[in-house]
Motif scaffolding. Structure first.
Motif, mmCIF file in Angstrom:
data_model
loop_
_atom_site.group_PDB
_atom_site.id
_atom_site.type_symbol
_atom_site.label_atom_id
_atom_site.label_comp_id
_atom_site.label_asym_id
_atom_site.label_seq_id
_atom_site.Cartn_x
_atom_site.Cartn_y
_atom_site.Cartn_z
ATOM 1 N N ARG A 31 -13.810 3.158 -7.445
ATOM 2 C CA ARG A 31 -12.991 1.932 -7.494
ATOM 3 C C ARG A 31 -13.667 0.882 -8.374
ATOM 4 N NH1 ARG A 31 -8.467 0.479 -5.393
ATOM 5 N NH2 ARG A 31 -8.437 2.216 -3.929
ATOM 6 N N ASP A 78 -6.382 -1.581 0.031
ATOM 7 C CA ASP A 78 -5.508 -1.279 1.159
ATOM 8 C C ASP A 78 -4.065 -1.704 0.912
ATOM 9 O OD1 ASP A 78 -6.350 -3.940 1.255
ATOM 10 O OD2 ASP A 78 -7.609 -3.569 3.016
ATOM 11 N N MET A 79 -3.378 -0.997 0.000
ATOM 12 C CA MET A 79 -2.006 -1.332 -0.363
ATOM 13 C C MET A 79 -1.049 -1.265 0.819
ATOM 14 S SD MET A 79 -1.452 0.369 -4.103
ATOM 15 C CE MET A 79 0.284 0.052 -3.974
ATOM 16 N N GLU A 80 -1.291 -0.335 1.728
ATOM 17 C CA GLU A 80 -0.390 -0.177 2.871
ATOM 18 C C GLU A 80 -0.409 -1.399 3.791
ATOM 19 O OE1 GLU A 80 -4.339 1.584 3.437
ATOM 20 O OE2 GLU A 80 -2.747 2.143 2.037
ATOM 21 N N ARG A 91 -0.605 -7.590 -7.365
ATOM 22 C CA ARG A 91 -0.396 -6.202 -7.760
ATOM 23 C C ARG A 91 0.252 -6.153 -9.140
ATOM 24 N NH1 ARG A 91 -3.823 -3.590 -4.654
ATOM 25 N NH2 ARG A 91 -3.432 -3.877 -2.453
ATOM 26 N N ALA A 147 -7.213 7.654 -7.808
ATOM 27 C CA ALA A 147 -5.943 7.901 -7.097
ATOM 28 C C ALA A 147 -5.918 9.255 -6.405
ATOM 29 C CB ALA A 147 -4.771 7.788 -8.068
ATOM 30 N N GLU A 150 -8.059 7.902 -3.129
ATOM 31 C CA GLU A 150 -7.747 6.633 -2.476
ATOM 32 C C GLU A 150 -6.408 6.114 -2.992
ATOM 33 O OE1 GLU A 150 -10.753 3.567 -2.425
ATOM 34 O OE2 GLU A 150 -12.364 5.049 -2.579
ATOM 35 N N SER A 151 -5.893 5.117 -2.310
ATOM 36 C CA SER A 151 -4.631 4.493 -2.694
ATOM 37 C C SER A 151 -4.804 3.663 -3.962
ATOM 38 C CB SER A 151 -4.132 3.616 -1.543
ATOM 39 O OG SER A 151 -2.982 2.928 -1.913
ATOM 40 N N ASN A 153 -2.185 1.641 -6.887
ATOM 41 C CA ASN A 153 -0.849 1.235 -7.293
ATOM 42 C C ASN A 153 -0.427 2.071 -8.512
ATOM 43 O OD1 ASN A 153 1.431 -0.091 -8.247
ATOM 44 N ND2 ASN A 153 0.462 -2.096 -8.383
#
Length: 190
Positions: A31, A78-80, A91, A147, A150-151, A153
């Motif tokens: 990241r 932590d997009m969720e 974003r 990606a 991990e999450s 966008n």
């Protein structure tokens, strides 16, 4: 509003850093590598802008701002949890991707189709834009790799993919709409 009145904090002296959500991760994490490479790209773009004027410089300025948006997006994993967040994180959006596509189409309409690969170079601006193109591709590879585990966008990956195309076409535009591109001559030095 960001306020930076003290630049060093000593909190990363042991090799870790804070993400946008406060989590601490190793400075070599995927990241951090992804948003660090995006920051590197932004710095190269700053050098390219020294050679740009007018509308072209304005477009590059918008891209620099977009790259900060992407960095902010990438540093917040932590997009969720976005919907429940008191302050939703910034974003990247598909509108930013679509703007790049429109600009690519506008630049490309006056450029003759390629009949050979081109070498990075020509004008100073084109040479710097080719550096931006390759760093953009590396940032994209970092985001794609991230990606996988991990999450991320999806608009970030699409933006970086389109951005490298933008830099390629812009470099050709900076070379008199491709007239002064440096063409690759396969096997020329054998």
């Amino acid at each position: 509003m960001v306020v930076l009145n003290k630049i060093y904090t000593r909190t990363g002296d042991k090799g870790d850093t804070a993400l946008g959500n406060g989590d601490r991760v190793a400075k070599h994490s995927l990241r951090v590598t992804a948003y660090g490479t995006t920051d590197e790209l932004n710095s190269h773009l700053g050098v390219a802008r020294l050679h740009a004027e007018g509308d072209f410089n304005a477009q590059l300025s918008m891209i620099q701002n977009d790259l900060f948006d992407l960095g902010a997006d990438l540093c917040r994993p932590d997009m969720e949890k976005d919907a429940e967040s008191e302050y939703p994180p910034l974003r990247a959006t598909m509108a930013q991707v679509e703007r790049l596509e429109a600009e690519i189409d506008a630049m490309n309409k006056d450029i003759a189709p390629l009949r050979s690969f081109i070498l990075p170079g020509g004008s100073a601006l084109a040479a710097h834009l080719h550096i931006c193109r390759t760093v953009s591709r590396r940032a994209e590879r970092c985001a794609v790799e991230l990606a996988e585990i991990e999450s991320v966008n999806p608009a970030v990956i699409k933006y970086l993919n389109r951005l490298s195309d933008w830099f390629f076409v812009a470099a050709r535009a900076a070379n008199d709409n491709g007239e002064t591109d440096v063409l690759w001559v396969p096997g020329a030095n054998r």
